[in-house]
Design a protein around this motif. Structure first.
Motif, mmCIF file in Angstrom:
data_model
loop_
_atom_site.group_PDB
_atom_site.id
_atom_site.type_symbol
_atom_site.label_atom_id
_atom_site.label_comp_id
_atom_site.label_asym_id
_atom_site.label_seq_id
_atom_site.Cartn_x
_atom_site.Cartn_y
_atom_site.Cartn_z
ATOM 1 N N ARG A 65 -10.051 -1.315 -0.286
ATOM 2 C CA ARG A 65 -10.345 -1.755 -1.655
ATOM 3 C C ARG A 65 -9.154 -2.521 -2.238
ATOM 4 N N SER A 66 -7.968 -2.004 -2.047
ATOM 5 C CA SER A 66 -6.762 -2.679 -2.554
ATOM 6 C C SER A 66 -6.554 -4.018 -1.865
ATOM 7 N N GLN B 22 -1.992 5.406 2.944
ATOM 8 C CA GLN B 22 -3.017 4.385 3.154
ATOM 9 C C GLN B 22 -2.586 3.406 4.242
ATOM 10 N N LYS C 171 -9.534 3.433 0.168
ATOM 11 C CA LYS C 171 -8.624 2.954 -0.884
ATOM 12 C C LYS C 171 -7.804 1.757 -0.397
ATOM 13 N N ALA D 157 -8.897 -6.664 -3.064
ATOM 14 C CA ALA D 157 -8.488 -7.161 -4.380
ATOM 15 C C ALA D 157 -7.329 -8.155 -4.251
ATOM 16 N N TRP D 158 -6.414 -7.891 -3.332
ATOM 17 C CA TRP D 158 -5.240 -8.750 -3.177
ATOM 18 C C TRP D 158 -5.511 -9.974 -2.320
ATOM 19 N N LEU E 191 0.827 -1.201 0.000
ATOM 20 C CA LEU E 191 0.000 0.000 0.000
ATOM 21 C C LEU E 191 0.867 1.259 0.000
#
Length: 171
Positions: A157-158, A121, A154, A161-162, A117
């Motif tokens: 969200r990241s 973040q 953010k 996804a990971w 990140l």
């Protein structure tokens, strides 16, 4: 209460605070990207500093994390300067034997993902995971609450996804 008696109470309060907060401070530093040994050293150093000003602290949990985060930043700048002149870089993510045993695979995955990140973040999420509200985080990091909430959004969200869609649903 006499001077010696007050001092004894303050030391007992600090000892209780240390017992309650030490492991969460280490995890906080891991979430910021420190390796396990560095996190443990920085946490210990922050507690040493806190002990020296214990009677003056209004928000010791936040103060401790801010000091540790600043020390981590200072250490990174020193290491960057040294790395520019070193031929052999230090091995990243070296875990002490004790921490390696304690970390489960899922913890390793999360810590690895946190390191991907962006810094803002990662900072916001580390503070949030340690129990601070966006308003408290904003105050500690000297930014606006809306910026903290955006960084948290953010980051989640990241990480979803990971790490998969179920990540970040509950704290």
């Amino acid at each position: 209460m006499g001077g010696e008696e007050a001092k004894t109470v303050a030391v007992a309060d600090f000892a209780e605070f240390y017992d309650r907060e030490m492991s969460s401070l280490v995890w906080f530093l891991l979430a910021l990207g420190a390796d396990a040994d560095t996190a443990a050293d920085l946490a210990q150093n922050a507690f040493v500093k806190a002990f020296g000003v214990w009677d003056e602290l209004r928000h010791p949990k936040a103060w401790l994390r801010r000091v540790a985060q600043n020390d981590l930043g200072d250490l990174r700048r020193i290491r960057q300067r040294e790395a520019a002149s070193d031929e052999l870089p230090e091995r990243e993510d070296a875990l002490s034997a004790a921490m390696a045993v304690e970390l489960r695979d899922e913890h390793r995955s999360v810590i690895s993902a946190l390191k991907l990140l962006p810094v803002k973040q990662r900072e916001a999420l580390a503070w949030y995971l340690d129990g601070f509200s966006p308003a408290e985080i904003a105050e500690c990091l000297e930014t606006r609450p809306v910026a903290v909430r955006q960084n948290l959004f953010k980051a989640r969200r990241s990480l979803r996804a990971w790490l998969g869609p179920g990540w970040g649903e509950a704290r």
